[in-house]
Write an enzyme that holds these catalytic residues in place. Structure first.
Site, PDB file in Angstrom:
ATOM      1  N   HIS A  81      -8.495   5.739  -1.923  1.00  0.00           N
ATOM      2  CA  HIS A  81      -8.980   6.889  -2.712  1.00  0.00           C
ATOM      3  C   HIS A  81     -10.481   6.764  -2.949  1.00  0.00           C
ATOM      4  O   HIS A  81     -11.066   5.698  -2.770  1.00  0.00           O
ATOM      5  CB  HIS A  81      -8.239   6.994  -4.052  1.00  0.00           C
ATOM      6  CG  HIS A  81      -8.430   5.835  -4.995  1.00  0.00           C
ATOM      7  ND1 HIS A  81      -7.691   4.666  -4.928  1.00  0.00           N
ATOM      8  CD2 HIS A  81      -9.297   5.667  -6.018  1.00  0.00           C
ATOM      9  CE1 HIS A  81      -8.086   3.842  -5.884  1.00  0.00           C
ATOM     10  NE2 HIS A  81      -9.067   4.413  -6.551  1.00  0.00           N
ATOM     11  N   GLU A 130      -9.873  10.414  -7.286  1.00  0.00           N
ATOM     12  CA  GLU A 130      -9.795   9.999  -8.696  1.00  0.00           C
ATOM     13  C   GLU A 130     -11.028  10.524  -9.413  1.00  0.00           C
ATOM     14  O   GLU A 130     -12.148  10.431  -8.873  1.00  0.00           O
ATOM     15  CB  GLU A 130      -9.743   8.470  -8.774  1.00  0.00           C
ATOM     16  CG  GLU A 130      -9.712   7.908 -10.182  1.00  0.00           C
ATOM     17  CD  GLU A 130      -9.698   6.394 -10.212  1.00  0.00           C
ATOM     18  OE1 GLU A 130      -9.556   5.752  -9.162  1.00  0.00           O
ATOM     19  OE2 GLU A 130      -9.852   5.843 -11.311  1.00  0.00           O
TER      20      GLU A 130
HETATM   21  C1  LIG Z   1      -5.975   3.845 -12.358  1.00  0.00           C
HETATM   22  C2  LIG Z   1      -6.361   2.459 -12.046  1.00  0.00           C
HETATM   23  C3  LIG Z   1      -7.331   2.347 -10.901  1.00  0.00           C
HETATM   24  C4  LIG Z   1      -8.680   2.923 -11.304  1.00  0.00           C
HETATM   25  O1  LIG Z   1      -9.517   3.170 -10.426  1.00  0.00           O
HETATM   26  O2  LIG Z   1      -8.908   3.051 -12.519  1.00  0.00           O
HETATM   27  C5  LIG Z   1      -6.809   3.011  -9.647  1.00  0.00           C
HETATM   28  O3  LIG Z   1      -7.482   3.688  -8.908  1.00  0.00           O
HETATM   29  S1  LIG Z   1      -5.146   2.743  -9.335  1.00  0.00           S
HETATM   30  C6  LIG Z   1      -4.841   3.529  -7.747  1.00  0.00           C
HETATM   31  C7  LIG Z   1      -3.352   3.626  -7.529  1.00  0.00           C
HETATM   32  N1  LIG Z   1      -2.782   4.747  -8.276  1.00  0.00           N
HETATM   33  C8  LIG Z   1      -2.640   5.959  -7.683  1.00  0.00           C
HETATM   34  O4  LIG Z   1      -2.918   6.137  -6.519  1.00  0.00           O
HETATM   35  C9  LIG Z   1      -2.060   7.063  -8.565  1.00  0.00           C
HETATM   36  C10 LIG Z   1      -2.094   8.395  -7.844  1.00  0.00           C
HETATM   37  N2  LIG Z   1      -1.334   8.321  -6.614  1.00  0.00           N
HETATM   38  C11 LIG Z   1      -0.094   8.895  -6.491  1.00  0.00           C
HETATM   39  O5  LIG Z   1       0.425   9.520  -7.412  1.00  0.00           O
HETATM   40  C12 LIG Z   1       0.603   8.686  -5.167  1.00  0.00           C
HETATM   41  O6  LIG Z   1      -0.009   7.634  -4.465  1.00  0.00           O
HETATM   42  C13 LIG Z   1       0.589   9.960  -4.239  1.00  0.00           C
HETATM   43  C14 LIG Z   1       1.317  11.098  -4.936  1.00  0.00           C
HETATM   44  C15 LIG Z   1      -0.830  10.354  -3.902  1.00  0.00           C
HETATM   45  C16 LIG Z   1       1.311   9.609  -2.950  1.00  0.00           C
HETATM   46  O7  LIG Z   1       2.518   9.062  -3.326  1.00  0.00           O
HETATM   47  P1  LIG Z   1       3.503   8.477  -2.205  1.00  0.00           P
HETATM   48  O8  LIG Z   1       2.738   7.693  -1.197  1.00  0.00           O
HETATM   49  O9  LIG Z   1       4.623   7.791  -2.881  1.00  0.00           O
HETATM   50  O10 LIG Z   1       4.099   9.806  -1.629  1.00  0.00           O
HETATM   51  P2  LIG Z   1       4.142  10.378  -0.168  1.00  0.00           P
HETATM   52  O11 LIG Z   1       4.206   9.274   0.833  1.00  0.00           O
HETATM   53  O12 LIG Z   1       5.200  11.408  -0.167  1.00  0.00           O
HETATM   54  O13 LIG Z   1       2.697  11.092  -0.052  1.00  0.00           O
HETATM   55  C17 LIG Z   1       2.618  12.498  -0.133  1.00  0.00           C
HETATM   56  C18 LIG Z   1       1.631  12.914   0.937  1.00  0.00           C
HETATM   57  O14 LIG Z   1       0.327  12.399   0.575  1.00  0.00           O
HETATM   58  C19 LIG Z   1      -0.129  11.524   1.606  1.00  0.00           C
HETATM   59  N3  LIG Z   1      -0.802  10.424   0.955  1.00  0.00           N
HETATM   60  C20 LIG Z   1      -0.233   9.424   0.225  1.00  0.00           C
HETATM   61  N4  LIG Z   1      -1.175   8.577  -0.232  1.00  0.00           N
HETATM   62  C21 LIG Z   1      -2.355   9.031   0.240  1.00  0.00           C
HETATM   63  C22 LIG Z   1      -3.707   8.593   0.133  1.00  0.00           C
HETATM   64  N5  LIG Z   1      -4.003   7.473  -0.555  1.00  0.00           N
HETATM   65  N6  LIG Z   1      -4.674   9.312   0.758  1.00  0.00           N
HETATM   66  C23 LIG Z   1      -4.360  10.437   1.453  1.00  0.00           C
HETATM   67  N7  LIG Z   1      -3.094  10.924   1.608  1.00  0.00           N
HETATM   68  C24 LIG Z   1      -2.121  10.220   1.000  1.00  0.00           C
HETATM   69  C25 LIG Z   1       1.085  11.071   2.361  1.00  0.00           C
HETATM   70  O15 LIG Z   1       0.725  10.736   3.680  1.00  0.00           O
HETATM   71  C26 LIG Z   1       1.950  12.309   2.293  1.00  0.00           C
HETATM   72  O16 LIG Z   1       1.492  13.223   3.254  1.00  0.00           O
HETATM   73  P3  LIG Z   1       2.498  13.730   4.414  1.00  0.00           P
HETATM   74  O17 LIG Z   1       1.659  14.586   5.298  1.00  0.00           O
HETATM   75  O18 LIG Z   1       3.595  14.449   3.661  1.00  0.00           O
HETATM   76  O19 LIG Z   1       2.993  12.449   5.073  1.00  0.00           O
HETATM   77 CO   LIG Z   2      -9.569   3.775  -8.550  1.00  0.00          CO
END
Ligand SMILES: CC[C@H](C(=O)O)C(=O)SCCNC(=O)CCNC(=O)[C@H](O)C(C)(C)COP(=O)(O)OP(=O)(O)OC[C@H]1O[C@@H](n2cnc3c(N)ncnc32)[C@H](O)[C@@H]1OP(=O)(O)O
Ligand SMILES: [Co+2]
Length: 139
Positions: A81, A130
């Site tokens: 991210h 983010e």
């Molecule tokens: C907060 C503390 C720290 C800080 O800086 O302060 C952090 O940064 S912590 C970082 C970790 N926390 C998070 O990432 C929270 C937000 N993220 C989420 O809610 C999930 O990761 C989410 C919803 C983005 C993806 O969840 P998940 O991987 O379980 O779901 P899917 O595989 O169904 O993904 C849906 C769709 O999005 C694409 N995807 C997933 N992750 C990424 C990414 N990092 N970058 C770009 N795209 C992403 C994934 O490929 C799916 O696409 P599709 O075409 O349907 O395959």
């Molecule tokens: Co972060």
């Protein structure tokens, strides 16, 4: 909305220890901080300082870490991210909601101790984004 400073690039890794060794040996980084756990966010975190920003190394913490699935798809890890700073997190949240961008979950405290939220990558040109309130300037 005015584009703010790039605070960090989030990089997911299966092992923060291995990634620190990599950044030090390969990139000449000097990592002086100890990794720390953010259980509420499901990650272990360590910052690698660069002259103008930071790499935020994140390793899954606990069963429900939001980066487990990312690492299943990307076993070596990788860029996860981008984090941009804003002066006022609530104003920013209202802006993105107003233009129909999906916000992932509540505003919560991030790794720098200030409020953050995430925008869905599908609404942000494929980039998990983010938004972080800038740390208050020490007087
Ligand atoms: C907060 C503390 C720290 C800080 O800086 O302060 C952090 O940064 S912590 C970082 C970790 N926390 C998070 O990432 C929270 C937000 N993220 C989420 O809610 C999930 O990761 C989410 C919803 C983005 C993806 O969840 P998940 O991987 O379980 O779901 P899917 O595989 O169904 O993904 C849906 C769709 O999005 C694409 N995807 C997933 N992750 C990424 C990414 N990092 N970058 C770009 N795209 C992403 C994934 O490929 C799916 O696409 P599709 O075409 O349907 O395959
Ligand atoms: Co972060």
């Amino acid at each position: 909305m005015k584009l703010g400073r790039l605070n960090h690039v989030g990089v997911a890794t299966p092992s923060i220890a291995d990634s620190i060794a990599h950044y030090e040996a390969t990139m000449g980084a000097s990592v002086t901080m100890e990794p720390f756990d953010l259980p509420a966010q499901g990650v272990k975190v360590c910052f690698v300082d660069t002259p103008n920003s930071q790499i935020e190394l994140i390793e899954p913490l606990g069963e429900n870490s939001p980066i487990h699935k990312f690492l299943e798809k990307n076993p070596l890890g990788g860029q996860h991210h981008l984090c941009f700073e804003v002066p006022d997190i609530e104003e920013a949240r209202a802006w993105f909601e107003g233009i129909g961008k999906r916000i992932l979950g509540p505003t919560r405290t991030g790794a720098h101790g200030t409020p953050i939220f995430f925008l869905h990558p599908k609404d942000m040109e494929g980039v998990l984004t983010e938004i972080m309130e800038s740390p208050k300037q020490a007087h």
